[in-house]
Enzyme design. Structure first.
Site, PDB file in Angstrom:
ATOM      1  N   CYS A 164      -4.931  -4.138  -4.185  1.00 25.79           N
ATOM      2  CA  CYS A 164      -5.840  -4.935  -5.009  1.00 25.79           C
ATOM      3  C   CYS A 164      -7.280  -4.681  -4.548  1.00 25.79           C
ATOM      4  O   CYS A 164      -7.522  -3.931  -3.599  1.00 25.79           O
ATOM      5  CB  CYS A 164      -5.494  -6.418  -4.876  1.00 25.79           C
ATOM      6  SG  CYS A 164      -5.847  -7.106  -3.242  1.00 25.79           S
TER       7      CYS A 164
ATOM      8  N   GLU B 127      -1.550  -5.135   3.457  1.00 27.63           N
ATOM      9  CA  GLU B 127      -2.570  -4.200   3.948  1.00 27.63           C
ATOM     10  C   GLU B 127      -3.517  -4.856   4.941  1.00 27.63           C
ATOM     11  O   GLU B 127      -3.873  -4.263   5.964  1.00 27.63           O
ATOM     12  CB  GLU B 127      -3.404  -3.644   2.774  1.00 27.63           C
ATOM     13  CG  GLU B 127      -2.593  -2.900   1.736  1.00 27.63           C
ATOM     14  CD  GLU B 127      -2.167  -3.771   0.562  1.00 27.63           C
ATOM     15  OE1 GLU B 127      -2.170  -3.250  -0.562  1.00 27.63           O
ATOM     16  OE2 GLU B 127      -1.832  -4.960   0.761  1.00 27.63           O
TER      17      GLU B 127
END
Length: 163
Positions: free
Chosen positions: A85, A57
């Site tokens: 996360c 990401e």
């Protein structure tokens, strides 16, 4: 490649995840789509770059920001194979991404509802719409197979007679 729907977006993210696995990285892939075009892509590269922040990401957000020449990704959708996360969820919030679609949930480190819910934190100045479970079984199977191979390889190295 034109991305017409969420499934095509997730399939593009899965291609990135498979490339990560082929490179010996945890198989997580991500793409960011703007007006039907992939403007940023990333795959885990923690091992290759020796960088704990080199998550799919983070790399995709950086690439998309470069493409748009803006850190504000307000008209984009981010597709990722695994629930982000806390670091990546925070980056999604900071980049003002309005929509997140992810495949497999992460019961150990997920920060979009599983362990934490950074994405929906009311005290932050931005929140993203979240859709989860798209191709979740396929995304999860890729991760499961990767870690099973790693465990088998570790067990083989630990057996007597192996150098």
């Amino acid at each position: 490649m034109l991305i017409r729907d969420d499934e095509q977006g997730m399939r593009a993210a899965l291609r990135e995840a498979r490339a990560a696995a082929a490179a010996g990285e945890v198989p997580v892939g991500c793409v960011i789509v703007h007006d039907g075009m992939v403007i940023g892509r990333g795959r885990n590269q923690v091992e290759a770059l020796n960088d704990p922040t080199a998550h799919a990401e983070i790399l995709a957000i950086g690439a998309a920001s470069d493409t748009l020449r803006s850190w504000r990704l307000t008209d984009c959708t981010i597709y990722v194979t695994l629930e982000p996360c806390a670091m990546c969820a925070g980056a999604i919030v900071l980049a003002r991404l309005p929509r997140l679609v992810y495949g497999a949930t992460d019961p150990k480190a997920g920060a979009c509802g599983s362990v934490l819910d950074v994405i929906h934190e009311r005290r932050l100045n931005h929140r993203a719409e979240v859709e989860h479970g798209l191709l979740g079984e396929e995304c999860g199977a890729l991760l499961k197979e990767f870690f099973e191979r790693k465990r088998r390889a570790a067990a083989e190295r630990a057996e007597p007679g192996h150098a």
